[in-house]
Design a protein around this motif. Sequence first.
Motif, PDB file in Angstrom:
ATOM      1  N   ALA A 142       3.384   2.206  -5.544  1.00  0.00           N
ATOM      2  CA  ALA A 142       3.860   4.004  -5.496  1.00  0.00           C
ATOM      3  C   ALA A 142       2.469   4.680  -5.315  1.00  0.00           C
ATOM      4  CB  ALA A 142       4.682   4.001  -5.665  1.00  0.00           C
ATOM      5  N   TYR A 143       2.038   5.878  -4.863  1.00  0.00           N
ATOM      6  CA  TYR A 143       1.432   7.095  -5.353  1.00  0.00           C
ATOM      7  C   TYR A 143       2.245   7.759  -5.953  1.00  0.00           C
ATOM      8  CZ  TYR A 143      -3.783   7.805  -4.798  1.00  0.00           C
ATOM      9  OH  TYR A 143      -5.294   8.294  -5.081  1.00  0.00           O
ATOM     10  N   ALA A 144       1.779   9.074  -6.834  1.00  0.00           N
ATOM     11  CA  ALA A 144       2.784  10.328  -7.443  1.00  0.00           C
ATOM     12  C   ALA A 144       2.956  11.016  -6.672  1.00  0.00           C
ATOM     13  CB  ALA A 144       2.119  10.171  -8.323  1.00  0.00           C
ATOM     14  N   PRO A 145       3.703  12.098  -6.441  1.00  0.00           N
ATOM     15  CA  PRO A 145       3.484  12.847  -4.626  1.00  0.00           C
ATOM     16  C   PRO A 145       2.023  14.033  -5.272  1.00  0.00           C
ATOM     17  CG  PRO A 145       6.061  13.228  -5.639  1.00  0.00           C
ATOM     18  CD  PRO A 145       4.903  11.644  -6.408  1.00  0.00           C
ATOM     19  N   SER A 146       1.627  14.580  -6.700  1.00  0.00           N
ATOM     20  CA  SER A 146       0.764  15.058  -6.460  1.00  0.00           C
ATOM     21  C   SER A 146      -0.471  14.221  -6.825  1.00  0.00           C
ATOM     22  CB  SER A 146       0.797  15.688  -8.893  1.00  0.00           C
ATOM     23  OG  SER A 146       0.869  14.476  -9.035  1.00  0.00           O
ATOM     24  N   GLY A 147      -0.361  13.086  -6.419  1.00  0.00           N
ATOM     25  CA  GLY A 147      -1.347  11.986  -6.568  1.00  0.00           C
ATOM     26  C   GLY A 147      -2.425  11.998  -7.637  1.00  0.00           C
ATOM     27  N   CYS A 148      -1.329  12.151  -9.107  1.00  0.00           N
ATOM     28  CA  CYS A 148      -2.723  11.590 -10.680  1.00  0.00           C
ATOM     29  C   CYS A 148      -2.044  11.134 -10.961  1.00  0.00           C
ATOM     30  CB  CYS A 148      -2.120  13.536 -11.187  1.00  0.00           C
ATOM     31  SG  CYS A 148      -2.636  14.857 -10.488  1.00  0.00           S
ATOM     32  N   ALA A 149      -0.937   9.947 -10.304  1.00  0.00           N
ATOM     33  CA  ALA A 149      -0.737   8.700 -11.116  1.00  0.00           C
ATOM     34  C   ALA A 149      -0.123   8.110  -9.641  1.00  0.00           C
ATOM     35  CB  ALA A 149       0.501   9.419 -12.004  1.00  0.00           C
TER      36      ALA A 149
ATOM     37  N   ALA B 180       9.734  -3.463  -5.422  1.00  0.00           N
ATOM     38  CA  ALA B 180       9.280  -1.886  -4.983  1.00  0.00           C
ATOM     39  C   ALA B 180       9.935  -0.766  -5.448  1.00  0.00           C
ATOM     40  CB  ALA B 180       9.957  -1.676  -3.226  1.00  0.00           C
ATOM     41  N   CYS B 181       8.710   0.044  -5.510  1.00  0.00           N
ATOM     42  CA  CYS B 181       8.980   1.139  -6.539  1.00  0.00           C
ATOM     43  C   CYS B 181       8.663   2.739  -6.144  1.00  0.00           C
ATOM     44  CB  CYS B 181       7.973   1.326  -7.515  1.00  0.00           C
ATOM     45  SG  CYS B 181       6.238   0.702  -7.434  1.00  0.00           S
ATOM     46  N   SER B 182       9.240   3.296  -5.360  1.00  0.00           N
ATOM     47  CA  SER B 182       8.880   4.881  -5.012  1.00  0.00           C
ATOM     48  C   SER B 182       9.245   6.341  -6.001  1.00  0.00           C
ATOM     49  CB  SER B 182       9.707   5.474  -3.928  1.00  0.00           C
ATOM     50  OG  SER B 182       9.967   6.258  -3.132  1.00  0.00           O
ATOM     51  N   PHE B 183       8.036   6.815  -6.058  1.00  0.00           N
ATOM     52  CA  PHE B 183       8.488   8.577  -6.801  1.00  0.00           C
ATOM     53  C   PHE B 183       9.681   8.822  -6.102  1.00  0.00           C
ATOM     54  CE2 PHE B 183       6.071   8.711 -10.437  1.00  0.00           C
ATOM     55  CZ  PHE B 183       4.843   7.585  -9.767  1.00  0.00           C
ATOM     56  N   THR B 184      10.494   9.916  -6.328  1.00  0.00           N
ATOM     57  CA  THR B 184      11.258  11.170  -6.156  1.00  0.00           C
ATOM     58  C   THR B 184      10.246  11.797  -5.299  1.00  0.00           C
ATOM     59  OG1 THR B 184      12.266  11.718  -8.146  1.00  0.00           O
ATOM     60  CG2 THR B 184      13.359  10.046  -6.897  1.00  0.00           C
TER      61      THR B 184
ATOM     62  N   ALA C 163       2.329   3.813  -9.327  1.00  0.00           N
ATOM     63  CA  ALA C 163       3.328   3.159 -10.341  1.00  0.00           C
ATOM     64  C   ALA C 163       2.824   1.877  -9.617  1.00  0.00           C
ATOM     65  CB  ALA C 163       4.344   3.977 -10.386  1.00  0.00           C
ATOM     66  N   CYS C 164       2.893   0.598 -10.529  1.00  0.00           N
ATOM     67  CA  CYS C 164       2.711  -0.664 -10.036  1.00  0.00           C
ATOM     68  C   CYS C 164       3.617  -1.180 -10.701  1.00  0.00           C
ATOM     69  CB  CYS C 164       1.679  -0.717  -9.397  1.00  0.00           C
ATOM     70  SG  CYS C 164       0.594  -0.915 -11.112  1.00  0.00           S
ATOM     71  N   GLY C 165       3.722  -2.779  -9.949  1.00  0.00           N
ATOM     72  CA  GLY C 165       4.782  -3.689 -11.227  1.00  0.00           C
ATOM     73  C   GLY C 165       4.864  -5.168  -9.770  1.00  0.00           C
ATOM     74  N   GLY C 166       4.801  -5.868 -10.446  1.00  0.00           N
ATOM     75  CA  GLY C 166       5.864  -6.859 -10.079  1.00  0.00           C
ATOM     76  C   GLY C 166       6.312  -7.931 -10.373  1.00  0.00           C
ATOM     77  N   LEU C 167       5.674  -9.368 -10.903  1.00  0.00           N
ATOM     78  CA  LEU C 167       6.195 -10.535 -11.374  1.00  0.00           C
ATOM     79  C   LEU C 167       5.916 -10.192 -12.843  1.00  0.00           C
ATOM     80  CD1 LEU C 167       4.680 -13.620  -9.468  1.00  0.00           C
ATOM     81  CD2 LEU C 167       6.639 -12.247  -9.660  1.00  0.00           C
ATOM     82  N   ASP C 168       6.112  -9.303 -13.321  1.00  0.00           N
ATOM     83  CA  ASP C 168       5.783  -8.414 -15.043  1.00  0.00           C
ATOM     84  C   ASP C 168       7.102  -8.096 -15.170  1.00  0.00           C
ATOM     85  OD1 ASP C 168       3.913  -5.978 -15.060  1.00  0.00           O
ATOM     86  OD2 ASP C 168       5.369  -6.698 -12.923  1.00  0.00           O
ATOM     87  N   ASN C 169       8.119  -8.202 -14.027  1.00  0.00           N
ATOM     88  CA  ASN C 169       8.963  -7.943 -14.409  1.00  0.00           C
ATOM     89  C   ASN C 169       9.291  -5.807 -14.945  1.00  0.00           C
ATOM     90  OD1 ASN C 169      10.090  -9.918 -13.813  1.00  0.00           O
ATOM     91  ND2 ASN C 169      11.132 -10.636 -15.546  1.00  0.00           N
ATOM     92  N   LYS C 170       8.279  -5.466 -14.765  1.00  0.00           N
ATOM     93  CA  LYS C 170       8.022  -4.005 -15.281  1.00  0.00           C
ATOM     94  C   LYS C 170       7.098  -3.562 -14.182  1.00  0.00           C
ATOM     95  CE  LYS C 170       5.911  -4.874 -18.550  1.00  0.00           C
ATOM     96  NZ  LYS C 170       5.574  -4.984 -20.209  1.00  0.00           N
ATOM     97  N   CYS C 171       7.580  -1.889 -14.297  1.00  0.00           N
ATOM     98  CA  CYS C 171       7.400  -0.757 -13.642  1.00  0.00           C
ATOM     99  C   CYS C 171       6.186   0.139 -14.004  1.00  0.00           C
ATOM    100  CB  CYS C 171       8.255  -0.309 -12.514  1.00  0.00           C
ATOM    101  SG  CYS C 171       7.014   1.061 -11.197  1.00  0.00           S
ATOM    102  N   SER C 172       4.803   0.179 -13.912  1.00  0.00           N
ATOM    103  CA  SER C 172       3.737   0.840 -14.935  1.00  0.00           C
ATOM    104  C   SER C 172       3.460   1.970 -14.161  1.00  0.00           C
ATOM    105  CB  SER C 172       3.496  -0.424 -15.907  1.00  0.00           C
ATOM    106  OG  SER C 172       3.330  -1.200 -15.943  1.00  0.00           O
ATOM    107  N   VAL C 173       3.493   3.250 -14.979  1.00  0.00           N
ATOM    108  CA  VAL C 173       2.933   3.991 -14.397  1.00  0.00           C
ATOM    109  C   VAL C 173       0.729   4.111 -15.346  1.00  0.00           C
ATOM    110  CG1 VAL C 173       2.884   6.391 -14.114  1.00  0.00           C
ATOM    111  CG2 VAL C 173       4.985   5.517 -14.280  1.00  0.00           C
ATOM    112  N   TYR C 174       0.357   4.290 -13.951  1.00  0.00           N
ATOM    113  CA  TYR C 174      -1.154   4.789 -14.373  1.00  0.00           C
ATOM    114  C   TYR C 174      -1.685   6.430 -14.032  1.00  0.00           C
ATOM    115  CZ  TYR C 174      -1.225  -0.556 -14.940  1.00  0.00           C
ATOM    116  OH  TYR C 174      -0.926  -1.968 -15.336  1.00  0.00           O
TER     117      TYR C 174
ATOM    118  N   THR D 209       1.146  -1.124   0.117  1.00  0.00           N
ATOM    119  CA  THR D 209       0.047   0.031  -0.140  1.00  0.00           C
ATOM    120  C   THR D 209       0.837   1.389   0.198  1.00  0.00           C
ATOM    121  OG1 THR D 209       0.125   0.408   2.443  1.00  0.00           O
ATOM    122  CG2 THR D 209      -1.854  -1.526   1.395  1.00  0.00           C
ATOM    123  N   ASP D 210       0.299   2.272  -0.560  1.00  0.00           N
ATOM    124  CA  ASP D 210       1.118   3.961  -0.163  1.00  0.00           C
ATOM    125  C   ASP D 210      -0.090   4.901   0.326  1.00  0.00           C
ATOM    126  OD1 ASP D 210       3.115   5.169  -2.301  1.00  0.00           O
ATOM    127  OD2 ASP D 210       3.341   5.812   0.025  1.00  0.00           O
ATOM    128  N   TRP D 211       0.294   5.610   1.214  1.00  0.00           N
ATOM    129  CA  TRP D 211      -0.703   7.253   1.398  1.00  0.00           C
ATOM    130  C   TRP D 211      -1.169   7.755  -0.046  1.00  0.00           C
ATOM    131  CZ3 TRP D 211      -4.459   7.198   5.349  1.00  0.00           C
ATOM    132  CH2 TRP D 211      -4.618   6.343   6.044  1.00  0.00           C
TER     133      TRP D 211
END
Lengths: 461, 404
Positions: free
Chosen positions: B142-149, B188-192, B151-162, B111-113
């Motif tokens: 992960a939630y983008a800082p702006s709250g507008c996007a 794991a993924c995180s926006f800077t 990001a997630c990923g897992g066994l697909d080996n990718k991180c995608s942004v929606y 989860t991410d806030w």
Amino acid sequence: MTISMVNPSGNLREQMPFLTKMERVIVSMQDPDVGMKMRNQRLLITVIPHAMTGSDIVSWLTQKYAITEEEALHIGNFLVKYGYIYPLKEPRNLCLKQDESPYRFQTPYYWTSTRWPASEMDYAIYLAKKNIRKQGELIDYEKECYNVLHKRINHTWDFVVMQAREQLRASKQRRKADRLVLEYQEQAYWLVNRPPPGAMEVLEWGPERGSIANPRVQLVTGHCFFLNNACVCECSFVKYCEQYQDHDPIMQGCLPSNPWITDDIMYWNMNSETAVMPTKLRVERWSFSFMKLLNDPLGQKEFLIYLEKEFSGTSENLLFWQACEDVQHGETSRIADKVDEVYKQYLAPGASNWVNIDSKTMESTLEGIHQPNRFVLYDAQRHIYFLMKKDSYPRYLKSEQYKNLLEKAIVPQETKKSVFPFMRRQRHSSPSPALLTQAGDDDGKALSSSVRANTSAPSPT
Amino acid sequence: MCDHTFVAITFGPCDSCTLNKPLMNIYLQNEPVNYCSLCVEMMACQGLTQGENLASLKAESEGLKLRLEEERAKLHDVELHQAAEKVEPLGQLVTKARRSLKGHGNKVLCTDWCRDKRRLVSSSQVTEHAVTMPCTWVMACAYAPSGCAIACGGLDNKCSVYPLSLDKNENLSAKKKSVAMHTNYLSACSFTNSDMQILTSSGDGTCALWDVESGQLLQSFHGHSADVLSLDLAPSETGNTFVSGGCDKKANVWDMRSGQNIQSFETHESDINSVKYYPSGDAFATGSDDATCRLYDLRADREVAIYSKESIIFGASSVDFSISGRLLFAGYNDYTINVWDVLKGTRVSILFGHENRVSTVRVSPDGTAFCSGSWDHTLRVRTGRYLSLSDTHTHTHTHTHSLT
């Protein structure tokens, strides 16, 4: 009991440290001096030795680890679920009951860590034995598994049936009590390793790890360690916790009330980024560290106003810092343009907002600008940051502007949770931030994209 | 869209002698090179002066390590809990569940806030905005800082942004943007600090920094010798560092600009599942399969506290601090959450209620609540309130920690 010692994924104990820890608990429970008190248990006409009651297990755990009964029951339940202890009454139900129900320790032969994964052939032999012993004793899901296995390892089926018959013959020669115990033990093992549908799969680990161990070897040439006195460092934690205690809603609560408790979002509205008058706690936080001030958009705004009003106005420092942040965190495609802008406004000789950087940093920065990347302004930004931190920031904290703000800042009144349910506020979903982002920066000042105005419309009842 | 993959070359021309041979992938001055084993040995022995051999060098290196430990021990005059002796002990933690979110049809993994403090994104097979991913385990979100996007990923080996849209019916998968590509699962993924860059960690043993717009790899971080399971960005003012923890039992601190591994800590006895910075940025906590959580001080360069209890057998999957850093919330694989007093090293509370592993624990950005996600398909948002010791005596009835 021919259970193969196949262990393809390496040492399970190493991979699953909790199994080792559980075994340690089990072993200490069987300690002759301080372990559990065990006694004989009568099941119909047979007497089974070394049994213990569920409530004894719970009280032993409670005493040994100085924990509550609830926690002891929780741990004990896992010991049963993972097959280290099995019940004698209702043997198919692997859970710990805190009463007179009898339990026994599983033999290490059948421990989860010793014998994993369970092989198909062994399961086939076990089911075949059950089938032969009393025709139709297999439960539905077991019948299904039996049929599936019969198809899958058909080529070994003669061996399976032969083994089953041999094992049954051998067990007939044992005493009834021993035979019963062995049956219970084997059953418990298979309940853990082949749980019935609907039961929790305790042996589910999640996605596999460590399948690709990084083959690269790092030839380390040398590390430089800065060993600070640990005592000084640790005192800083104590100080930090003390300083922020009042600002921690879990430690001290929050005023007017915690929105999650009272469904009143006043707290969020008061502390939003666009609040006109900040709360006192918020203004206080700006004095804790320079970073706290800059992280708060309202704090940045106030600081900028102060710098502009100052006699020897140094607002260009903050503006430069903001522009650098934008370069570092903004779109890659716009870096070159932004760096160019920054140069024109802040670094070029005679620039309108020229910043005072030391000559060495200025030289290396100007050189790097020819090949702009997102970190080309990093050193200059740091220099200005520390300049502001050492110089303007302390003066701001002592200024009339800050002191006035602190005095005027809001200290909200506490609102208690409504007792009557019909007075409870309705919960509304807050508007998505996607709805609220502005189309573009309207004031031309380069604020980092994380600092966007978010008006959260309050939703009164 | 750039496709960057980390491929290990195992046979081919050696970078040193140019002969076609089986290759070892090594680093020289942080640059990856491929040498055949003969060249590696020769090069390693080049530094040898007369009288030295590999065995003697190894012995010398072990000796240096011991000396370093001794020096560390000399400065180690006081443990954190001793320094905190004069601090008033905490009373009872009373928690209550405020929301129980059952929207997922499967195990909640992450989860991410949102920065607006009240929205959550969570991942399993279905994310909050009902984005269906083609792989089975979505282990990071992960939630983008702006709250507008998100990001997630897992066994697909990718991180995608929606990007998040206002129209709930819109098919979000259509707008998905593949940003990161690894050669193993994304852990794991995180926006800077902005929506423009994402930091990822992967089962391929590396972390990487990506540009969202172009999908370009900006920096990669090599140094773990096994899967990296978790990362966290530093809140410190000099910024640009982050910590990662992995299956090699190590927690590494990295400089984002140079890709260098600045500091490394190896005291855990098993996989590190979770890392999180202390709010001041001077330390970080880890949760591990060895059933302990530990606090590492960056300036003292060592572990300063262990949070463990004999009765805690299962690994800690996720850790997070309260706003003041006084409390450490840790979710465990035995379905509980243990709350630790960071300064004193004692456990102050155990929370029941979940019916399967707790996979993620996150405190909200303003500290008003904390959320736990579990394999029992639920997310629970809880609030807590500390009663000081004097309050505890007058507090006659105790709230049960379990809930729904």
